[in-house]
Design a protein around this motif. Structure first.
Motif, PDB file in Angstrom:
ATOM      1  N   ASP A  33       0.760  -1.087   0.122  1.00  0.00           N
ATOM      2  CA  ASP A  33      -0.080   0.181  -0.009  1.00  0.00           C
ATOM      3  C   ASP A  33       0.913   1.329   0.008  1.00  0.00           C
ATOM      4  OD1 ASP A  33      -2.310  -1.452  -0.097  1.00  0.00           O
ATOM      5  OD2 ASP A  33      -2.754  -1.456   2.218  1.00  0.00           O
ATOM      6  N   LEU A  36      -0.708   3.913  -2.054  1.00  0.00           N
ATOM      7  CA  LEU A  36      -1.894   4.276  -1.622  1.00  0.00           C
ATOM      8  C   LEU A  36      -1.616   5.512  -0.321  1.00  0.00           C
ATOM      9  CD1 LEU A  36      -4.865   4.554  -1.252  1.00  0.00           C
ATOM     10  CD2 LEU A  36      -4.687   2.477   0.175  1.00  0.00           C
ATOM     11  N   LEU A  37      -0.686   4.949   0.470  1.00  0.00           N
ATOM     12  CA  LEU A  37      -0.105   5.861   1.622  1.00  0.00           C
ATOM     13  C   LEU A  37       0.593   7.417   1.152  1.00  0.00           C
ATOM     14  CD1 LEU A  37       1.494   2.941   4.143  1.00  0.00           C
ATOM     15  CD2 LEU A  37      -0.516   4.356   4.319  1.00  0.00           C
ATOM     16  N   ILE A  40      -2.543   9.427   0.284  1.00  0.00           N
ATOM     17  CA  ILE A  40      -3.493   9.765   1.399  1.00  0.00           C
ATOM     18  C   ILE A  40      -2.242  10.654   2.153  1.00  0.00           C
ATOM     19  CG2 ILE A  40      -3.913   8.956   3.713  1.00  0.00           C
ATOM     20  CD1 ILE A  40      -4.997   6.359   2.464  1.00  0.00           C
ATOM     21  N   LEU A 149      -7.814   7.754   7.546  1.00  0.00           N
ATOM     22  CA  LEU A 149      -8.325   7.634   6.107  1.00  0.00           C
ATOM     23  C   LEU A 149      -7.796   6.333   5.304  1.00  0.00           C
ATOM     24  CD1 LEU A 149      -6.990  11.273   4.879  1.00  0.00           C
ATOM     25  CD2 LEU A 149      -9.333  10.210   4.841  1.00  0.00           C
ATOM     26  N   TYR A 150      -6.653   5.480   6.046  1.00  0.00           N
ATOM     27  CA  TYR A 150      -6.006   4.323   5.451  1.00  0.00           C
ATOM     28  C   TYR A 150      -7.029   3.271   6.047  1.00  0.00           C
ATOM     29  CZ  TYR A 150      -3.193   0.193   5.135  1.00  0.00           C
ATOM     30  OH  TYR A 150      -2.750  -1.079   4.621  1.00  0.00           O
ATOM     31  N   ASP A 151      -7.668   3.617   7.489  1.00  0.00           N
ATOM     32  CA  ASP A 151      -8.615   2.563   8.005  1.00  0.00           C
ATOM     33  C   ASP A 151      -9.786   2.566   7.256  1.00  0.00           C
ATOM     34  OD1 ASP A 151      -6.679   1.755   9.827  1.00  0.00           O
ATOM     35  OD2 ASP A 151      -7.615   2.805  11.559  1.00  0.00           O
ATOM     36  N   TYR A 152     -10.252   3.512   6.723  1.00  0.00           N
ATOM     37  CA  TYR A 152     -11.424   4.019   5.811  1.00  0.00           C
ATOM     38  C   TYR A 152     -11.321   3.973   4.371  1.00  0.00           C
ATOM     39  CZ  TYR A 152     -13.239   3.968  10.955  1.00  0.00           C
ATOM     40  OH  TYR A 152     -13.553   3.661  12.064  1.00  0.00           O
ATOM     41  N   ARG A 153     -10.255   3.339   3.939  1.00  0.00           N
ATOM     42  CA  ARG A 153      -9.853   3.806   2.484  1.00  0.00           C
ATOM     43  C   ARG A 153     -10.947   3.245   1.666  1.00  0.00           C
ATOM     44  NH1 ARG A 153      -6.709   0.047   4.992  1.00  0.00           N
ATOM     45  NH2 ARG A 153      -6.790  -2.108   4.224  1.00  0.00           N
ATOM     46  N   SER A 154     -12.074   2.584   1.946  1.00  0.00           N
ATOM     47  CA  SER A 154     -12.978   2.403   0.994  1.00  0.00           C
ATOM     48  C   SER A 154     -13.791   3.652   0.800  1.00  0.00           C
ATOM     49  CB  SER A 154     -13.868   1.355   1.518  1.00  0.00           C
ATOM     50  OG  SER A 154     -14.531   1.841   2.776  1.00  0.00           O
ATOM     51  N   PHE A 156     -11.950   6.431   0.393  1.00  0.00           N
ATOM     52  CA  PHE A 156     -11.049   7.534  -0.199  1.00  0.00           C
ATOM     53  C   PHE A 156     -10.719   7.089  -1.347  1.00  0.00           C
ATOM     54  CE2 PHE A 156      -6.397   8.382  -1.071  1.00  0.00           C
ATOM     55  CZ  PHE A 156      -6.568   9.887  -0.811  1.00  0.00           C
TER      56      PHE A 156
END
Length: 181
Positions: A33, A36-37, A40, A149-154, A156
Motif C-alpha cells: 500500500d 496509496l499511503l 493519503i 483515512l487508511y482505515d476507512y480507505r474504501s 478514499f
C-alpha cells in the motif's frame, strides 16, 4: 476578482513525514500500500493546510488583488504569523504593467501583512514565499489523519474530496487556524 496560486512547492512532505514512519505508526510491514499511503499523506497534508489556512510545507505563492481593502492592509494568505521562526520572503510586488511597487511597509512579526500607502492601487501581483511551519504536533496530526483515512480507505479516492477532517484533527488544527475575510 482576487486570485491566488501556488507557484512552486519548496518543502517536501516526504522529508517531514516519510512513508517508513507512517508504516511504523500504522504497523504495516509490507510495501503493498505504499502508493496509496503516499496519496493519503499528500491529501492529509493539503487538508490540514487548507483547514488551518497556513502552509506547513513552504511554498512560493502568487496573489493577485484587483483592488486593496479600504485601509490598504493585505494579510497574505497561508502566511505563518504565529508559528515558525523565519520571516516570509517577498519576491516582488508589481502592477499589471510589471512596474515594481515599493510604497508599502510590513506589519506583523514575520512580514505576513503588507500595508500599502496608497489604498487606491489596483491590479497588484504579490509574489511571496511562506516559510513552512512544521512542528511535531503537525506530524502527529498527519499520522492521525493518515491512519483514519487508511482505515476507512474504501471511502478514499485519490483526487476526490472527503467531507470532513477525520477524528479530532480539526480541534488539533484550530490553534493554527488563520481566518481570512
Amino acid at each position: 476578482m482576487d486570485q491566488m496560486e501556488v507557484h512552486s512547492i519548496i518543502g517536501s512532505i516526504g522529508s517531514i513525514c516519510p512513508i517508513s514512519e507512517i508504516k511504523n505508526y500504522l504497523r504495516i510491514e509490507n510495501t503493498t500500500d505504499d502508493t496509496l499511503l503516499e496519496d493519503i499523506r499528500q491529501y492529509a497534508s493539503d487538508c490540514a493546510e487548507n483547514y488551518a489556512g497556513i502552509d506547513f510545507i513552504a511554498k512560493r505563492r502568487k496573489l493577485f488583488l484587483s483592488s486593496l481593502p479600504y485601509d490598504g492592509v493585505v494579510i497574505l494568505p497561508f502566511a505563518n504569523e504565529n508559528i515558525g521562526s523565519l520571516d516570509m520572503t517577498i519576491h516582488s510586488v508589481k502592477d499589471m504593467d510589471n512596474n515594481t511597487i515599493d510604497d508599502y511597509e510590513f506589519l506583523g512579526t514575520r512580514k505576513s501583512q503588507i500595508k500599502f500607502n496608497d489604498p487606491n492601487l489596483t491590479d497588484i501581483l504579490i509574489d511571496y514565499q511562506t516559510t513552512g511551519a512544521v512542528t511535531q504536533q503537525f506530524k502527529m496530526i498527519l499520522f492521525k489523519m493518515i491512519a483514519n483515512l487508511y482505515d476507512y480507505r474504501s471511502d478514499f479516492i485519490a483526487g476526490k474530496a472527503v467531507n470532513i477532517l477525520p477524528g479530532n484533527t480539526m480541534q488539533l488544527l484550530d490553534k493554527y487556524k488563520t481566518p481570512f475575510i
